[in-house]
Design an enzyme around this catalytic site. Sequence first.
Site, PDB file in Angstrom:
ATOM      1  N   LYS A 196       5.718  39.887  -2.282  1.00 30.07           N
ATOM      2  CA  LYS A 196       4.412  40.087  -2.522  1.00 30.07           C
ATOM      3  C   LYS A 196       3.702  41.322  -1.868  1.00 30.07           C
ATOM      4  O   LYS A 196       4.357  42.089  -1.283  1.00 30.07           O
ATOM      5  CB  LYS A 196       3.798  38.793  -2.142  1.00 30.07           C
ATOM      6  CG  LYS A 196       4.319  37.590  -2.887  1.00 30.07           C
ATOM      7  CD  LYS A 196       3.664  36.406  -2.502  1.00 30.07           C
ATOM      8  CE  LYS A 196       3.863  35.288  -3.512  1.00 30.07           C
ATOM      9  NZ  LYS A 196       2.752  33.980  -3.142  1.00 30.07           N
TER      10      LYS A 196
ATOM     11  N   ARG B 156       0.686  -1.162  -0.128  1.00 34.93           N
ATOM     12  CA  ARG B 156       0.036  -0.138   0.038  1.00 34.93           C
ATOM     13  C   ARG B 156       0.793   1.186  -0.056  1.00 34.93           C
ATOM     14  O   ARG B 156       0.513   2.315  -0.478  1.00 34.93           O
ATOM     15  CB  ARG B 156      -0.991  -0.010   1.191  1.00 34.93           C
ATOM     16  CG  ARG B 156      -1.909   1.314   1.228  1.00 34.93           C
ATOM     17  CD  ARG B 156      -2.520   1.662   0.088  1.00 34.93           C
ATOM     18  NE  ARG B 156      -2.981   0.571  -0.788  1.00 34.93           N
ATOM     19  CZ  ARG B 156      -3.517   0.922  -1.774  1.00 34.93           C
ATOM     20  NH1 ARG B 156      -3.298   1.806  -2.670  1.00 34.93           N
ATOM     21  NH2 ARG B 156      -4.069  -0.131  -2.573  1.00 34.93           N
TER      22      ARG B 156
ATOM     23  N   LYS C 139       2.141  25.641  -3.331  1.00 31.20           N
ATOM     24  CA  LYS C 139       0.896  25.028  -2.722  1.00 31.20           C
ATOM     25  C   LYS C 139       0.871  23.412  -3.039  1.00 31.20           C
ATOM     26  O   LYS C 139       0.276  22.819  -3.843  1.00 31.20           O
ATOM     27  CB  LYS C 139      -0.400  25.611  -3.808  1.00 31.20           C
ATOM     28  CG  LYS C 139      -0.558  27.001  -3.556  1.00 31.20           C
ATOM     29  CD  LYS C 139      -1.768  27.731  -4.250  1.00 31.20           C
ATOM     30  CE  LYS C 139      -1.905  29.143  -4.074  1.00 31.20           C
ATOM     31  NZ  LYS C 139      -3.176  29.550  -5.002  1.00 31.20           N
TER      32      LYS C 139
ATOM     33  N   ASP D 204      -0.719  38.908 -11.348  1.00 30.72           N
ATOM     34  CA  ASP D 204      -1.770  38.182 -10.638  1.00 30.72           C
ATOM     35  C   ASP D 204      -3.208  38.743 -10.810  1.00 30.72           C
ATOM     36  O   ASP D 204      -3.532  39.589 -10.742  1.00 30.72           O
ATOM     37  CB  ASP D 204      -1.480  38.338  -9.282  1.00 30.72           C
ATOM     38  CG  ASP D 204      -2.313  37.191  -8.482  1.00 30.72           C
ATOM     39  OD1 ASP D 204      -2.224  36.033  -8.965  1.00 30.72           O
ATOM     40  OD2 ASP D 204      -2.619  37.620  -7.317  1.00 30.72           O
TER      41      ASP D 204
ATOM     42  N   GLU E 289       5.315  40.456  -7.291  1.00 33.85           N
ATOM     43  CA  GLU E 289       3.872  40.443  -7.890  1.00 33.85           C
ATOM     44  C   GLU E 289       3.249  41.552  -7.976  1.00 33.85           C
ATOM     45  O   GLU E 289       3.349  42.383  -7.091  1.00 33.85           O
ATOM     46  CB  GLU E 289       3.448  39.478  -6.836  1.00 33.85           C
ATOM     47  CG  GLU E 289       1.846  39.151  -6.833  1.00 33.85           C
ATOM     48  CD  GLU E 289       1.190  38.319  -6.098  1.00 33.85           C
ATOM     49  OE1 GLU E 289       1.302  37.052  -6.174  1.00 33.85           O
ATOM     50  OE2 GLU E 289       0.720  39.000  -4.994  1.00 33.85           O
TER      51      GLU E 289
END
Length: 329
Positions: A196, A129, A164, A260, A239
């Site tokens: 940012k 597994r 992420k 963005d 950004e």
Amino acid sequence: MSDDAPSNSTDADEGQNPPVAPEYAEVAADETMENDLRQLVRLAIAEDLGRSVDWTTVCLIGEETRGQCSIVPRAPGVAAGMVLVPWILDEFDADIDHKCHIEDGQPLVPGQEIVTLSGNARDLLTSERVVLNILCKLCGIATKTREFVQAIEGHHAKVYDTRKTTPGWRRLEKYAVRMGGGQNHRTGLFDGFLIKDNHLALGGGPGATLDPADAVRKALQWRSGRINQLPAPDIVEIEVDRLDELQSVLPAGPDIVLVDNFTLDQLRQAVAMRDQLNPSVQLEASGNVRIDTIGEIAATGVDRISSGALTHRAMWLDLGLDWLPPQAS
């Protein structure tokens, strides 16, 4: 720490070769990734066995029983994680031999044998597994990435991942992105300046915000310096979420500007503005990047498209384990 920003001149300034696009370090199947994997496998073993044993297997399978099985995809996809199989088995201290029939990055055909495992049947059952979980997850990310890459074929833009990622899995997931044909964005906070809005909000002192262009110039100065003998990273990226911010930062000369959540029309305007004010700057589009939108985004002329969907929206690829007839002794 140098007080002067390094020169941003390139051969392109003299009408020779175009500037080389800046790239973050690629994630490779090296000692660092091996260490990450081994820690994850140890945790997985602890989840399955605790401080006990695989009672069903010990109850029903003889200690000397041998077995052989194959890992087989049930759906088409892209291979990722084949190189990890020996490290996984080693953490189980398993009496198992393995043979990979495919390399990472290659297409998977349903029903095709991709890995053969043979050895002690108890070890095979106990490790089954964990091996499948890791390969299913990474093959799923590689497959999702390949879909995004194929969706922008014919455009010069490249597809990039983000931070992420699943905690502890970052290098493994970014490796899978690369096996799917994508590019790696920064691995962590340590390998690039990425300015940012929160940095601007907090960097100007009490009650003030930091000007974006000033932030770029400061980062360009810092990248030539060191902290505790550690060299600063090379890439400076900022950004922005408005065209007027882009206009203000382009003359400062960042390597990359992340635009963005721009609309398609705003992206086209951004590309035209970049081409006029500072053609050496790379434009990276991010925000609302999906398989059904990435083609239109690439058509605007941006250089890079980053999407967290490559990792956090990838479905596991269905891989199964088929037992083979016992080998003749």
